[in-house]
Design a protein around this motif. Structure first.
Motif, PDB file in Angstrom:
ATOM      1  N   ILE A 127       0.906  -0.832  -0.066  1.00  0.00           N
ATOM      2  CA  ILE A 127       0.022   0.286   0.069  1.00  0.00           C
ATOM      3  C   ILE A 127       1.139   0.845   0.092  1.00  0.00           C
ATOM      4  N   ASN A 128      -0.247   2.600  -0.609  1.00  0.00           N
ATOM      5  CA  ASN A 128       0.616   3.395  -0.258  1.00  0.00           C
ATOM      6  C   ASN A 128       0.778   4.413   0.979  1.00  0.00           C
ATOM      7  N   VAL A 129       2.107   5.331   0.821  1.00  0.00           N
ATOM      8  CA  VAL A 129       1.577   6.255   2.497  1.00  0.00           C
ATOM      9  C   VAL A 129       2.008   7.645   1.843  1.00  0.00           C
ATOM     10  N   PRO A 130       1.047   8.314   0.967  1.00  0.00           N
ATOM     11  CA  PRO A 130       0.864  10.264   0.597  1.00  0.00           C
ATOM     12  C   PRO A 130       1.024  10.803   1.333  1.00  0.00           C
ATOM     13  N   GLY A 131       1.354  11.912   0.665  1.00  0.00           N
ATOM     14  CA  GLY A 131       1.710  12.944   2.545  1.00  0.00           C
ATOM     15  C   GLY A 131       2.099  13.980   2.459  1.00  0.00           C
ATOM     16  N   GLY A 132       1.925  15.008   2.702  1.00  0.00           N
ATOM     17  CA  GLY A 132       2.664  16.233   2.821  1.00  0.00           C
ATOM     18  C   GLY A 132       4.512  16.583   3.523  1.00  0.00           C
ATOM     19  N   TYR A 133       4.207  15.582   3.824  1.00  0.00           N
ATOM     20  CA  TYR A 133       6.139  14.596   3.955  1.00  0.00           C
ATOM     21  C   TYR A 133       6.893  13.914   2.956  1.00  0.00           C
ATOM     22  N   ALA A 134       6.310  14.034   2.308  1.00  0.00           N
ATOM     23  CA  ALA A 134       7.272  12.878   0.802  1.00  0.00           C
ATOM     24  C   ALA A 134       8.163  13.398   0.133  1.00  0.00           C
ATOM     25  N   GLY A 135       7.040  14.798  -0.293  1.00  0.00           N
ATOM     26  CA  GLY A 135       8.859  15.607  -1.344  1.00  0.00           C
ATOM     27  C   GLY A 135      10.124  15.773  -1.064  1.00  0.00           C
ATOM     28  N   ALA A 136       9.417  15.889   0.551  1.00  0.00           N
ATOM     29  CA  ALA A 136      11.220  16.309   1.152  1.00  0.00           C
ATOM     30  C   ALA A 136      11.928  14.843   1.070  1.00  0.00           C
ATOM     31  N   GLY A 181       6.388  -1.289   7.023  1.00  0.00           N
ATOM     32  CA  GLY A 181       7.402   0.084   7.091  1.00  0.00           C
ATOM     33  C   GLY A 181       7.813   1.185   7.481  1.00  0.00           C
ATOM     34  N   PHE A 182       8.872   1.832   6.567  1.00  0.00           N
ATOM     35  CA  PHE A 182       8.976   3.106   7.510  1.00  0.00           C
ATOM     36  C   PHE A 182       9.035   4.148   6.242  1.00  0.00           C
ATOM     37  N   ILE A 183       8.561   5.774   7.067  1.00  0.00           N
ATOM     38  CA  ILE A 183       8.900   6.853   6.584  1.00  0.00           C
ATOM     39  C   ILE A 183       9.533   7.948   7.048  1.00  0.00           C
ATOM     40  N   TYR A 184       9.784   8.870   6.594  1.00  0.00           N
ATOM     41  CA  TYR A 184      10.691   9.732   6.985  1.00  0.00           C
ATOM     42  C   TYR A 184      10.124  10.758   6.803  1.00  0.00           C
ATOM     43  N   VAL A 185       9.831  11.500   8.089  1.00  0.00           N
ATOM     44  CA  VAL A 185       9.077  12.696   7.724  1.00  0.00           C
ATOM     45  C   VAL A 185      10.084  14.425   8.422  1.00  0.00           C
ATOM     46  N   THR A 186      10.286  15.718   7.712  1.00  0.00           N
ATOM     47  CA  THR A 186      11.598  16.779   7.912  1.00  0.00           C
ATOM     48  C   THR A 186      10.507  16.840   9.020  1.00  0.00           C
ATOM     49  N   ASN A 187       9.140  17.414   8.396  1.00  0.00           N
ATOM     50  CA  ASN A 187       8.414  18.638   9.124  1.00  0.00           C
ATOM     51  C   ASN A 187       7.713  18.001  10.017  1.00  0.00           C
ATOM     52  N   PRO A 188       7.430  18.937  11.880  1.00  0.00           N
ATOM     53  CA  PRO A 188       6.315  18.511  13.359  1.00  0.00           C
ATOM     54  C   PRO A 188       4.914  18.312  12.198  1.00  0.00           C
ATOM     55  N   ALA A 199       2.661  13.057  12.090  1.00  0.00           N
ATOM     56  CA  ALA A 199       3.041  12.704  12.364  1.00  0.00           C
ATOM     57  C   ALA A 199       3.699  13.907  13.510  1.00  0.00           C
ATOM     58  N   PRO A 200       3.870  13.405  14.092  1.00  0.00           N
ATOM     59  CA  PRO A 200       3.764  14.415  15.680  1.00  0.00           C
ATOM     60  C   PRO A 200       4.813  15.189  15.528  1.00  0.00           C
ATOM     61  N   THR A 201       6.423  14.824  15.270  1.00  0.00           N
ATOM     62  CA  THR A 201       7.314  15.629  15.266  1.00  0.00           C
ATOM     63  C   THR A 201       8.580  14.763  14.528  1.00  0.00           C
ATOM     64  N   ALA A 202       9.116  15.322  13.888  1.00  0.00           N
ATOM     65  CA  ALA A 202      10.283  14.958  12.503  1.00  0.00           C
ATOM     66  C   ALA A 202      11.002  13.479  13.211  1.00  0.00           C
ATOM     67  N   GLY A 203      11.429  12.787  11.780  1.00  0.00           N
ATOM     68  CA  GLY A 203      12.102  11.831  12.441  1.00  0.00           C
ATOM     69  C   GLY A 203      11.193  10.089  11.601  1.00  0.00           C
ATOM     70  N   THR A 204      11.985   9.261  11.441  1.00  0.00           N
ATOM     71  CA  THR A 204      11.550   8.299  10.932  1.00  0.00           C
ATOM     72  C   THR A 204      10.962   7.766  11.751  1.00  0.00           C
ATOM     73  N   TYR A 205       9.418   6.696  11.244  1.00  0.00           N
ATOM     74  CA  TYR A 205       7.866   6.164  11.878  1.00  0.00           C
ATOM     75  C   TYR A 205       7.829   4.880  10.640  1.00  0.00           C
ATOM     76  N   TYR A 206       7.902   3.597  12.180  1.00  0.00           N
ATOM     77  CA  TYR A 206       7.782   3.076  11.774  1.00  0.00           C
ATOM     78  C   TYR A 206       6.199   2.571  12.547  1.00  0.00           C
ATOM     79  N   ILE A 207       5.441   1.737  10.511  1.00  0.00           N
ATOM     80  CA  ILE A 207       3.947   2.048  10.393  1.00  0.00           C
ATOM     81  C   ILE A 207       3.919   1.101  10.436  1.00  0.00           C
ATOM     82  N   LYS A 208       2.667   0.221  10.695  1.00  0.00           N
ATOM     83  CA  LYS A 208       2.107  -0.934  10.718  1.00  0.00           C
ATOM     84  C   LYS A 208       0.597  -1.106  10.295  1.00  0.00           C
TER      85      LYS A 208
END
Length: 370
Positions: free
Chosen positions: A160-169, A194-201, A237-246
């Motif tokens: 499955i896909n995780v589109p969002g406002g974080y993805a461009g960064a 899996g994992f996503i990386y978020v730059t901005n809180p 995603a409340p804070t910046a960083g790497t998130y492990y999502i299930k």
């Protein structure tokens, strides 16, 4: 008494006649001709770039039976010389006399037979004709030398896909399901991780399937891990960083935890006392430590949040890594690690370490001596 005797005599004669009638009703099935198959190749090298193209075509003649009976055909594959003790079946269409298998189909069959990739192996193929669940007839056997490839996990596991406002960064595109991080289902059971990386809180995201917003899901508004398709709100995603999502797509539930990784161990400059953290590289979409000194007398592991709950490790034993060679790494929190093994290097020196976490079906670790 005579009447009773006569009644018994009539009953016995009746049973005898019925028994004779049943014997006469029995039919003997004869296999009057054996099924026959031929293949258009005696050798095939499978190619992932041609995954959907036909690699092998089999032509067959049905067996014949007297009297005529219904049956189903399938191809049976086995490593040559094993007597089909371990085999893989491929159903054949009842209204055709030829059938083609693609590069991907044959490669999956080789994987099920535990045939190592990139090595030619003689594979025996025959047609199995099933009259019922226990009665089978077999054709001649043809042998085809097959060379498989190591499949790209991005192509063979559901996602499955995780589109969002974080993805461009993060090196993808904002709010674009066709260019976003994915969560994969290693067990192919509608449960994704899996994992996503978020730059901005407070960056927002949701979940889509088939790279389309059709049927997309978000939070039900309670932010308690419940997903809905209608009336959903974006997840934050409340804070910046790497998130492990299930995500359990069928049960409509999800979880998300912060998981920022570092390397630790007595092979590292700071020993078991502290971690050296990874930095996310959006250009390669990987986590990187550009240079770290590693000794060849100790071990190292990768853990999240300066804690031991989530670790990347070898599968079941300490592993010595070769410079520049990628290996599969395993996440302890997913129950794929036995014991508590660590990694080693054979030569002391400065190394670049890279973790590729884009596919939970194949986490990839590469260290390169500088």
């Amino acid at each position: 008494m005579k009447k009773i005797f006569n009644v018994l005599l009539v009953a016995l004669v009746g049973l005898y006649l019925i028994s004779c009638s049943k014997e006469d009703d029995k039919l003997e099935l004869n296999n009057t001709s054996q099924g026959k198959i031929t293949s258009d190749k005696s050798s095939v090298v499978l190619d992932e770039t041609k995954a959907g193209q036909n690699a092998l075509t089999v032509t067959w003649e049905n067996p014949t039976f007297t009297p005529s009976v219904g049956f189903n055909n399938s191809l049976q594959f086995a490593v040559a010389g094993t007597g089909f003790a371990t085999n893989v079946l491929q159903d054949l269409p009842s209204d055709q006399k030829t059938f083609s298998l693609t590069h991907l189909q044959l490669n999956n069959i080789l994987a099920q037979l535990n045939v190592a990739p990139d090595t030619a192996k003689p594979i025996e193929v025959r047609m199995r004709t099933a009259l019922n669940s226990t009665t089978f007839f077999y054709s001649n056997v043809v042998t085809v030398n097959m060379t498989g490839y190591k499949p790209n996990p991005d192509l063979i596991y559901p996602k499955i896909n995780v589109p969002g406002g974080y993805a461009g960064a993060a090196g993808y595109a904002d709010w674009e399901p066709t260019n976003s991080p994915n969560l994969f289902s290693p067990e192919k059971n509608d449960k994704y991780r899996g994992f996503i990386y978020v730059t901005n809180p407070n960056s927002e995201y949701k979940f889509t399937i088939n790279q389309s917003y059709t049927g997309d899901k978000g939070d039900d508004g309670t932010f308690t891990g419940k997903l809905v398709e209608t009336g959903e709100v974006n997840i934050k995603a409340p804070t910046a960083g790497t998130y492990y999502i299930k995500v359990d797509w069928a049960a409509n539930t999800y979880s998300s935890v912060l998981a920022n990784f570092g390397v630790i161990g007595d092979a590292t400059p700071t020993g078991w006392g502290s971690d050296t953290d990874f930095v996310y590289n959006p250009a390669t979409k990987t986590y990187v430590i550009n240079s770290i000194a590693l000794s060849n007398t100790g071990v190292f592991k990768f853990r999240a949040n300066d804690d031991w709950a989530i670790k990347f490790q070898p599968k079941d034993a300490e592993q010595t890594l070769a410079s520049g060679t990628a290996v599969q790494s395993y996440l302890s929190a997913e129950g794929t690690v036995t014991g508590d093994p660590g990694y080693k290097v054979s030569q002391a020196g400065n190394y670049k370490i890279e973790l590729d976490l884009h596919n939970s079906a194949y986490y990839k670790l590469t260290i390169t001596k500088l």
